[in-house]
Design a protein around this motif. Structure first.
Motif, PDB file in Angstrom:
ATOM      1  N   ASN A  23       0.857  -1.182   0.000  1.00 19.12           N
ATOM      2  CA  ASN A  23       0.000   0.000   0.000  1.00 19.12           C
ATOM      3  C   ASN A  23       0.895   1.235   0.000  1.00 19.12           C
ATOM      4  O   ASN A  23       2.129   1.111   0.126  1.00 19.12           O
ATOM      5  N   VAL A  24       0.310   2.421  -0.122  1.00 22.53           N
ATOM      6  CA  VAL A  24       1.152   3.613  -0.217  1.00 22.53           C
ATOM      7  C   VAL A  24       0.650   4.743   0.678  1.00 22.53           C
ATOM      8  O   VAL A  24      -0.521   4.797   1.059  1.00 22.53           O
ATOM      9  N   ILE A  25       1.593   5.641   0.985  1.00 22.58           N
ATOM     10  CA  ILE A  25       1.272   6.944   1.562  1.00 22.58           C
ATOM     11  C   ILE A  25       1.454   7.960   0.435  1.00 22.58           C
ATOM     12  O   ILE A  25       2.525   8.047  -0.162  1.00 22.58           O
ATOM     13  N   LEU A  26       0.401   8.691   0.135  1.00 18.36           N
ATOM     14  CA  LEU A  26       0.434   9.710  -0.919  1.00 18.36           C
ATOM     15  C   LEU A  26       0.574  11.080  -0.276  1.00 18.36           C
ATOM     16  O   LEU A  26      -0.166  11.419   0.642  1.00 18.36           O
ATOM     17  N   GLU A  27       1.535  11.874  -0.748  1.00 16.61           N
ATOM     18  CA  GLU A  27       1.724  13.228  -0.243  1.00 16.61           C
ATOM     19  C   GLU A  27       1.752  14.200  -1.416  1.00 16.61           C
ATOM     20  O   GLU A  27       2.503  14.004  -2.372  1.00 16.61           O
ATOM     21  N   ILE A  28       0.948  15.245  -1.346  1.00 14.06           N
ATOM     22  CA  ILE A  28       0.896  16.257  -2.405  1.00 14.06           C
ATOM     23  C   ILE A  28       1.122  17.620  -1.775  1.00 14.06           C
ATOM     24  O   ILE A  28       0.520  17.950  -0.750  1.00 14.06           O
ATOM     25  N   ARG A  29       1.990  18.417  -2.392  1.00 11.04           N
ATOM     26  CA  ARG A  29       2.288  19.755  -1.881  1.00 11.04           C
ATOM     27  C   ARG A  29       2.243  20.772  -3.012  1.00 11.04           C
ATOM     28  O   ARG A  29       2.722  20.494  -4.120  1.00 11.04           O
ATOM     29  N   GLY A  71      -4.905  -1.524  -1.242  1.00  8.79           N
ATOM     30  CA  GLY A  71      -5.625  -2.366  -2.186  1.00  8.79           C
ATOM     31  C   GLY A  71      -4.668  -3.247  -2.958  1.00  8.79           C
ATOM     32  O   GLY A  71      -3.491  -3.375  -2.609  1.00  8.79           O
ATOM     33  N   ASN A  72      -5.157  -3.820  -4.029  1.00  7.15           N
ATOM     34  CA  ASN A  72      -4.377  -4.765  -4.817  1.00  7.15           C
ATOM     35  C   ASN A  72      -3.417  -4.037  -5.764  1.00  7.15           C
ATOM     36  O   ASN A  72      -3.849  -3.328  -6.665  1.00  7.15           O
ATOM     37  N   GLY A  73      -2.105  -4.210  -5.543  1.00  8.28           N
ATOM     38  CA  GLY A  73      -1.096  -3.659  -6.447  1.00  8.28           C
ATOM     39  C   GLY A  73      -1.039  -2.152  -6.503  1.00  8.28           C
ATOM     40  O   GLY A  73      -0.723  -1.571  -7.545  1.00  8.28           O
ATOM     41  N   VAL A  74      -1.310  -1.486  -5.375  1.00  8.58           N
ATOM     42  CA  VAL A  74      -1.353  -0.021  -5.382  1.00  8.58           C
ATOM     43  C   VAL A  74      -0.005   0.578  -5.782  1.00  8.58           C
ATOM     44  O   VAL A  74       0.081   1.393  -6.704  1.00  8.58           O
ATOM     45  N   PHE A  75       1.077   0.188  -5.104  1.00  7.68           N
ATOM     46  CA  PHE A  75       2.372   0.816  -5.382  1.00  7.68           C
ATOM     47  C   PHE A  75       2.843   0.518  -6.801  1.00  7.68           C
ATOM     48  O   PHE A  75       3.485   1.360  -7.436  1.00  7.68           O
ATOM     49  N   SER A  76       2.539  -0.681  -7.318  1.00 10.82           N
ATOM     50  CA  SER A  76       2.996  -1.050  -8.666  1.00 10.82           C
ATOM     51  C   SER A  76       2.450  -0.094  -9.725  1.00 10.82           C
ATOM     52  O   SER A  76       3.056   0.082 -10.780  1.00 10.82           O
ATOM     53  N   LYS A  77       1.311   0.553  -9.444  1.00 11.24           N
ATOM     54  CA  LYS A  77       0.731   1.509 -10.388  1.00 11.24           C
ATOM     55  C   LYS A  77       0.964   2.957  -9.979  1.00 11.24           C
ATOM     56  O   LYS A  77       1.196   3.822 -10.819  1.00 11.24           O
ATOM     57  N   MET A  78       0.920   3.220  -8.685  1.00 11.75           N
ATOM     58  CA  MET A  78       1.034   4.601  -8.205  1.00 11.75           C
ATOM     59  C   MET A  78       2.467   5.117  -8.195  1.00 11.75           C
ATOM     60  O   MET A  78       2.685   6.330  -8.155  1.00 11.75           O
ATOM     61  N   LYS A  79       3.447   4.227  -8.226  1.00 17.22           N
ATOM     62  CA  LYS A  79       4.848   4.671  -8.093  1.00 17.22           C
ATOM     63  C   LYS A  79       5.266   5.629  -9.207  1.00 17.22           C
ATOM     64  O   LYS A  79       6.171   6.447  -9.024  1.00 17.22           O
ATOM     65  N   GLY A 105     -10.022  27.237  -1.278  1.00 16.36           N
ATOM     66  CA  GLY A 105     -10.221  25.847  -1.682  1.00 16.36           C
ATOM     67  C   GLY A 105      -8.995  25.110  -2.174  1.00 16.36           C
ATOM     68  O   GLY A 105      -9.085  23.946  -2.560  1.00 16.36           O
ATOM     69  N   GLY A 106      -7.860  25.768  -2.161  1.00 20.24           N
ATOM     70  CA  GLY A 106      -6.628  25.089  -2.549  1.00 20.24           C
ATOM     71  C   GLY A 106      -6.032  24.315  -1.386  1.00 20.24           C
ATOM     72  O   GLY A 106      -6.447  24.477  -0.238  1.00 20.24           O
ATOM     73  N   TYR A 107      -5.051  23.457  -1.686  1.00 22.26           N
ATOM     74  CA  TYR A 107      -4.361  22.685  -0.648  1.00 22.26           C
ATOM     75  C   TYR A 107      -2.883  23.065  -0.623  1.00 22.26           C
ATOM     76  O   TYR A 107      -2.191  22.932  -1.630  1.00 22.26           O
ATOM     77  N   LYS A 108      -2.420  23.555   0.531  1.00 23.04           N
ATOM     78  CA  LYS A 108      -0.980  23.756   0.699  1.00 23.04           C
ATOM     79  C   LYS A 108      -0.284  22.395   0.652  1.00 23.04           C
ATOM     80  O   LYS A 108       0.754  22.225   0.017  1.00 23.04           O
ATOM     81  N   GLU A 109      -0.882  21.444   1.367  1.00 25.46           N
ATOM     82  CA  GLU A 109      -0.395  20.065   1.328  1.00 25.46           C
ATOM     83  C   GLU A 109      -1.526  19.142   1.772  1.00 25.46           C
ATOM     84  O   GLU A 109      -2.435  19.541   2.493  1.00 25.46           O
ATOM     85  N   ALA A 110      -1.450  17.908   1.283  1.00 27.76           N
ATOM     86  CA  ALA A 110      -2.477  16.917   1.636  1.00 27.76           C
ATOM     87  C   ALA A 110      -1.843  15.542   1.552  1.00 27.76           C
ATOM     88  O   ALA A 110      -0.929  15.301   0.744  1.00 27.76           O
ATOM     89  N   SER A 111      -2.314  14.636   2.387  1.00 29.96           N
ATOM     90  CA  SER A 111      -1.768  13.278   2.375  1.00 29.96           C
ATOM     91  C   SER A 111      -2.897  12.274   2.580  1.00 29.96           C
ATOM     92  O   SER A 111      -3.933  12.590   3.159  1.00 29.96           O
ATOM     93  N   ALA A 112      -2.649  11.058   2.081  1.00 32.17           N
ATOM     94  CA  ALA A 112      -3.660  10.008   2.197  1.00 32.17           C
ATOM     95  C   ALA A 112      -2.974   8.656   2.224  1.00 32.17           C
ATOM     96  O   ALA A 112      -1.851   8.492   1.741  1.00 32.17           O
ATOM     97  N   SER A 113      -3.659   7.677   2.782  1.00 33.90           N
ATOM     98  CA  SER A 113      -3.223   6.285   2.746  1.00 33.90           C
ATOM     99  C   SER A 113      -4.088   5.570   1.712  1.00 33.90           C
ATOM    100  O   SER A 113      -5.314   5.671   1.748  1.00 33.90           O
ATOM    101  N   ILE A 114      -3.438   4.881   0.765  1.00 33.14           N
ATOM    102  CA  ILE A 114      -4.175   4.159  -0.274  1.00 33.14           C
ATOM    103  C   ILE A 114      -3.814   2.683  -0.166  1.00 33.14           C
ATOM    104  O   ILE A 114      -2.640   2.313  -0.198  1.00 33.14           O
TER     105      ILE A 114
END
Length: 355
Positions: free
Chosen positions: A108-114, A166-174, A155-164
């Protein structure tokens, strides 16, 4: 290749025999089950490939038989041409299946957007990216759990993070890690001038507890009152948690839940991912860019992908691939074509390196 395939098939059969024996404990069964799952597709193609080679030998024997008439031999020759094409395709598929596996592919992954360069417009774009990945998770039937969001006034995001998960998440999200650049006319721009801004995306594989050993003595855990919206709860409860990992200096804060226990659990999950990232950077040269080199500084010039709204165009600069469906991608999370192109490019590169 045949010798290598025979060894793989033998190993697969041994695993199946051990699973059926009943003389293994729960942990061994789980480990063997994963090994069987990893090999199953390869063994299936390998057996089909060996059968085709056997069929080819039979056809060649028919062609060498002087007693067979020419019409029948012509039919056999046509069948042989078709079989050769299937064998060639099987060889290619076998090479792909035998490529070294990314040890993090199943994680699974931790997603961070800034928000990067571009002020308020960059923050608005960061929020677009965050929702885009939320939609992608829906399409892939992954679980998308928001960890934290730091919003701006409009409505903008300075930063946001999420936990994703499921099946094969990192193999596609990387492939999403890096600087994403946007070109569009901001709503606040009266002259209609196109602005360019950027946001950074980091995708960190979420390690298992066994991947990262964290000593209790190496942690300093502080609780404090959450800031921001929350009403009376914010003023009365020290539910927010800050964890400092003393050896590395990494500090993680979490305050989104009203439960101190949940905040601590999420902070530990993020800390574990960050420590795993550091280990990966030290141990693997090719993973050395996990966040800092992948993401860079957020400058407009360091980009992996450009989203051009006036032309409804998305271009991934790593594979020089363009889609003209920007709303479908950003609003519906329709990233499958881009991801598939990036997977194919990586496969081609790995195949060329293995030859």
């Amino acid at each position: 290749m045949i010798d290598k395939l025979d060894k793989i098939i033998e190993n697969f059969n041994n695993i199946e025999a051990r699973l059926l024996s009943g003389c293994i404990n729960v942990n061994e069964r789980a480990e063997l089950g994963k090994s069987r799952s990893d090999l199953e597709g390869l063994v299936e193609v390998a057996l089909r490939y060996k059968k085709m080679l056997s069929d080819k030998d039979d056809l060649l024997m028919v062609l060498q038989d002087k007693e067979q008439d020419d019409d029948f031999k012509n039919l056999v020759q046509e069948e042989l041409y078709g079989l050769d094409a299937k064998i060639e395709e099987a060889v290619y598929n076998l090479k792909l299946l035998m490529l070294p596996k990314d040890k993090d592919a199943h994680k699974n992954v931790i997603l961070e957007i800034r928000a990067g360069t571009g002020g308020e417009e960059a923050a608005l774009f960061a929020s677009v990216l965050f929702r885009m990945y939320m939609k992608l998770a829906e399409r892939q039937r992954w679980k998308f759990e928001i960890i934290s969001i730091s919003e701006t006034g409009i409505g903008g995001y300075k930063e946001a993070s999420a936990s994703i998960s499921g099946n094969g998440v990192f193999s596609k999200m990387k492939y999403e890690s890096g600087v994403h650049r946007v070109q569009r006319v901001p709503e606040t721009e009266s002259s209609g001038r196109i602005h360019t801004s950027a946001a950074t995306v980091a995708v960190l594989p979420e390690p298992e507890e066994v991947d990262v050993k964290i000593e209790e003595k190496d942690l300093r855990i502080d609780s404090f009152r959450a800031s921001g919206a929350g009403g009376q709860h914010v003023n009365k409860t020290d539910s927010a948690v800050r964890i400092t990992h003393k050896p590395s200096g990494i500090v993680v804060s979490q305050q989104d839940s009203k439960s101190q226990h949940k905040n601590k659990a999420m902070a530990m999950k993020i800390l574990r991912s960050k420590l795993y990232e550091m280990q990966s950077q030290k141990n693997e040269d090719e993973r050395s860019s996990m966040r800092r080199s992948q993401v860079g500084s957020g400058d407009r010039s360091e980009r992996i992908r450009t989203y051009n709204y006036p032309q409804s165009r998305i271009t991934d600069h790593r594979v020089n691939f363009t889609l003209h469906s920007i709303m479908e991608v950003t609003q519906e999370g329709s990233l499958e074509q881009l991801i598939e192109k990036l997977i194919q490019d990586e496969q081609v590169r790995l195949l060329s390196e293995s030859e």
